[in-house]
Design a protein around this motif. Sequence first.
Motif, PDB file in Angstrom:
ATOM      1  N   ILE A 153     -12.356  17.367  27.572  1.00 43.73           N
ATOM      2  CA  ILE A 153     -12.167  18.771  27.236  1.00 43.73           C
ATOM      3  C   ILE A 153     -11.332  18.831  25.958  1.00 43.73           C
ATOM      4  O   ILE A 153     -10.703  17.836  25.574  1.00 43.73           O
ATOM      5  CB  ILE A 153     -11.471  19.564  28.376  1.00 43.73           C
ATOM      6  N   THR A 154     -11.341  19.985  25.303  1.00 38.31           N
ATOM      7  CA  THR A 154     -10.486  20.174  24.126  1.00 38.31           C
ATOM      8  C   THR A 154      -9.555  21.346  24.381  1.00 38.31           C
ATOM      9  O   THR A 154      -9.923  22.331  25.006  1.00 38.31           O
ATOM     10  CB  THR A 154     -11.293  20.443  22.841  1.00 38.31           C
ATOM     11  N   ASP A 155      -8.329  21.199  23.874  1.00 39.66           N
ATOM     12  CA  ASP A 155      -7.345  22.268  24.005  1.00 39.66           C
ATOM     13  C   ASP A 155      -7.497  23.226  22.820  1.00 39.66           C
ATOM     14  O   ASP A 155      -8.344  23.011  21.945  1.00 39.66           O
ATOM     15  CB  ASP A 155      -5.942  21.678  24.151  1.00 39.66           C
ATOM     16  N   PRO A 156      -6.695  24.310  22.754  1.00 44.61           N
ATOM     17  CA  PRO A 156      -6.839  25.285  21.669  1.00 44.61           C
ATOM     18  C   PRO A 156      -6.659  24.717  20.259  1.00 44.61           C
ATOM     19  O   PRO A 156      -7.146  25.307  19.293  1.00 44.61           O
ATOM     20  CB  PRO A 156      -5.752  26.324  21.986  1.00 44.61           C
ATOM     21  N   ASP A 157      -5.974  23.585  20.123  1.00 44.66           N
ATOM     22  CA  ASP A 157      -5.774  22.987  18.808  1.00 44.66           C
ATOM     23  C   ASP A 157      -6.766  21.871  18.503  1.00 44.66           C
ATOM     24  O   ASP A 157      -6.699  21.244  17.449  1.00 44.66           O
ATOM     25  CB  ASP A 157      -4.335  22.468  18.676  1.00 44.66           C
ATOM     26  N   GLY A 158      -7.676  21.598  19.425  1.00 44.65           N
ATOM     27  CA  GLY A 158      -8.695  20.587  19.194  1.00 44.65           C
ATOM     28  C   GLY A 158      -8.372  19.197  19.714  1.00 44.65           C
ATOM     29  O   GLY A 158      -9.143  18.264  19.492  1.00 44.65           O
ATOM     30  N   TYR A 159      -7.249  19.039  20.418  1.00 49.68           N
ATOM     31  CA  TYR A 159      -6.930  17.735  21.009  1.00 49.68           C
ATOM     32  C   TYR A 159      -7.885  17.458  22.163  1.00 49.68           C
ATOM     33  O   TYR A 159      -8.226  18.361  22.929  1.00 49.68           O
ATOM     34  CB  TYR A 159      -5.487  17.708  21.521  1.00 49.68           C
ATOM     35  N   TRP A 160      -8.290  16.197  22.299  1.00 47.20           N
ATOM     36  CA  TRP A 160      -9.208  15.794  23.355  1.00 47.20           C
ATOM     37  C   TRP A 160      -8.434  15.286  24.562  1.00 47.20           C
ATOM     38  O   TRP A 160      -7.460  14.542  24.421  1.00 47.20           O
ATOM     39  CB  TRP A 160     -10.140  14.691  22.851  1.00 47.20           C
ATOM     40  N   LEU A 212       2.002  28.410  20.716  1.00 46.33           N
ATOM     41  CA  LEU A 212       2.624  27.793  21.889  1.00 46.33           C
ATOM     42  C   LEU A 212       2.219  28.490  23.187  1.00 46.33           C
ATOM     43  O   LEU A 212       1.867  27.824  24.167  1.00 46.33           O
ATOM     44  CB  LEU A 212       4.139  27.772  21.735  1.00 46.33           C
ATOM     45  N   ASP A 213       2.250  29.814  23.204  1.00 47.78           N
ATOM     46  CA  ASP A 213       1.896  30.543  24.426  1.00 47.78           C
ATOM     47  C   ASP A 213       0.454  30.269  24.841  1.00 47.78           C
ATOM     48  O   ASP A 213       0.167  30.065  26.026  1.00 47.78           O
ATOM     49  CB  ASP A 213       2.120  32.046  24.251  1.00 47.78           C
ATOM     50  N   LYS A 214      -0.455  30.272  23.881  1.00 41.56           N
ATOM     51  CA  LYS A 214      -1.870  29.995  24.162  1.00 41.56           C
ATOM     52  C   LYS A 214      -2.043  28.581  24.717  1.00 41.56           C
ATOM     53  O   LYS A 214      -2.794  28.365  25.665  1.00 41.56           O
ATOM     54  CB  LYS A 214      -2.690  30.178  22.883  1.00 41.56           C
ATOM     55  N   SER A 215      -1.323  27.627  24.143  1.00 39.67           N
ATOM     56  CA  SER A 215      -1.421  26.240  24.606  1.00 39.67           C
ATOM     57  C   SER A 215      -0.855  26.080  26.007  1.00 39.67           C
ATOM     58  O   SER A 215      -1.457  25.411  26.855  1.00 39.67           O
ATOM     59  CB  SER A 215      -0.700  25.305  23.633  1.00 39.67           C
ATOM     60  N   ILE A 216       0.288  26.681  26.266  1.00 39.59           N
ATOM     61  CA  ILE A 216       0.884  26.606  27.608  1.00 39.59           C
ATOM     62  C   ILE A 216      -0.074  27.194  28.635  1.00 39.59           C
ATOM     63  O   ILE A 216      -0.311  26.600  29.695  1.00 39.59           O
ATOM     64  CB  ILE A 216       2.255  27.311  27.659  1.00 39.59           C
ATOM     65  N   GLU A 217      -0.643  28.345  28.333  1.00 38.35           N
ATOM     66  CA  GLU A 217      -1.585  28.983  29.248  1.00 38.35           C
ATOM     67  C   GLU A 217      -2.799  28.090  29.498  1.00 38.35           C
ATOM     68  O   GLU A 217      -3.258  27.960  30.633  1.00 38.35           O
ATOM     69  CB  GLU A 217      -2.038  30.339  28.697  1.00 38.35           C
ATOM     70  N   PHE A 218      -3.316  27.446  28.441  1.00 39.76           N
ATOM     71  CA  PHE A 218      -4.455  26.539  28.592  1.00 39.76           C
ATOM     72  C   PHE A 218      -4.110  25.393  29.543  1.00 39.76           C
ATOM     73  O   PHE A 218      -4.863  25.102  30.468  1.00 39.76           O
ATOM     74  CB  PHE A 218      -4.882  25.977  27.231  1.00 39.76           C
ATOM     75  N   TYR A 219      -2.995  24.736  29.320  1.00 42.73           N
ATOM     76  CA  TYR A 219      -2.634  23.578  30.144  1.00 42.73           C
ATOM     77  C   TYR A 219      -2.329  23.968  31.584  1.00 42.73           C
ATOM     78  O   TYR A 219      -2.591  23.197  32.507  1.00 42.73           O
ATOM     79  CB  TYR A 219      -1.490  22.794  29.505  1.00 42.73           C
ATOM     80  N   LYS A 220      -1.795  25.156  31.792  1.00 40.18           N
ATOM     81  CA  LYS A 220      -1.580  25.636  33.161  1.00 40.18           C
ATOM     82  C   LYS A 220      -2.915  25.875  33.854  1.00 40.18           C
ATOM     83  O   LYS A 220      -3.140  25.431  34.978  1.00 40.18           O
ATOM     84  CB  LYS A 220      -0.760  26.930  33.152  1.00 40.18           C
ATOM     85  N   LYS A 221      -3.812  26.597  33.172  1.00 33.06           N
ATOM     86  CA  LYS A 221      -5.102  26.957  33.772  1.00 33.06           C
ATOM     87  C   LYS A 221      -6.027  25.754  33.896  1.00 33.06           C
ATOM     88  O   LYS A 221      -6.644  25.544  34.941  1.00 33.06           O
ATOM     89  CB  LYS A 221      -5.775  28.047  32.938  1.00 33.06           C
ATOM     90  N   ALA A 222      -6.150  24.972  32.842  1.00 35.97           N
ATOM     91  CA  ALA A 222      -7.114  23.865  32.827  1.00 35.97           C
ATOM     92  C   ALA A 222      -6.687  22.691  33.689  1.00 35.97           C
ATOM     93  O   ALA A 222      -7.532  22.040  34.309  1.00 35.97           O
ATOM     94  CB  ALA A 222      -7.356  23.395  31.392  1.00 35.97           C
ATOM     95  N   LEU A 223      -5.387  22.402  33.727  1.00 31.17           N
ATOM     96  CA  LEU A 223      -4.930  21.169  34.380  1.00 31.17           C
ATOM     97  C   LEU A 223      -3.834  21.367  35.418  1.00 31.17           C
ATOM     98  O   LEU A 223      -3.400  20.408  36.056  1.00 31.17           O
ATOM     99  CB  LEU A 223      -4.446  20.178  33.314  1.00 31.17           C
ATOM    100  N   GLY A 224      -3.353  22.593  35.567  1.00 33.76           N
ATOM    101  CA  GLY A 224      -2.306  22.839  36.560  1.00 33.76           C
ATOM    102  C   GLY A 224      -0.947  22.297  36.166  1.00 33.76           C
ATOM    103  O   GLY A 224      -0.077  22.114  37.015  1.00 33.76           O
ATOM    104  N   LEU A 225      -0.746  22.038  34.871  1.00 30.34           N
ATOM    105  CA  LEU A 225       0.559  21.534  34.426  1.00 30.34           C
ATOM    106  C   LEU A 225       1.589  22.656  34.464  1.00 30.34           C
ATOM    107  O   LEU A 225       1.253  23.829  34.342  1.00 30.34           O
ATOM    108  CB  LEU A 225       0.460  20.960  33.010  1.00 30.34           C
TER     109      LEU A 225
END
Length: 121
Positions: free
Chosen positions: A107-114, A14-27
């Motif tokens: 792009i793909t997130d840490p779990d492979g979602y497109w 969860l932490d890795k995913s949250i960080e990805f979405y914040k950095k990649a998309l500004g969510l």
Amino acid sequence: MLKFAHFNFNVLDLDKSIEFYKKALGLVIVREFEPEDHSFKLVYLGDQTTGFTLELTWLRDRTEAYNLGECEFHLAFETDQYQEFYERHKEMGCIAFENPAMGIYFITDPDGYWIEMVPAK
């Protein structure tokens, strides 16, 4: 009347995913839910523009990667900052597929979602 509320991705870290979405998309996190037994956690991310949210679901006992099939589904974002996001995603190394003829990329997130990136019209 009917309107979209949220879309869900199940995630392993969860932490890795949250960080990805914040950095990649500004969510940003708009709300969270976790039951008393801590068996799962829901984190809703928003774009600060619309009411639509991405729900990240983390299951405590889940250890194996999710089967995403052939990844024939995706979440799409439209942006008027297309080039800036493209450069950010290139730097992050998360671009999975580019379609210059259509003017989009994924792009793909840490779990492979497109996630599809679409320039604003």
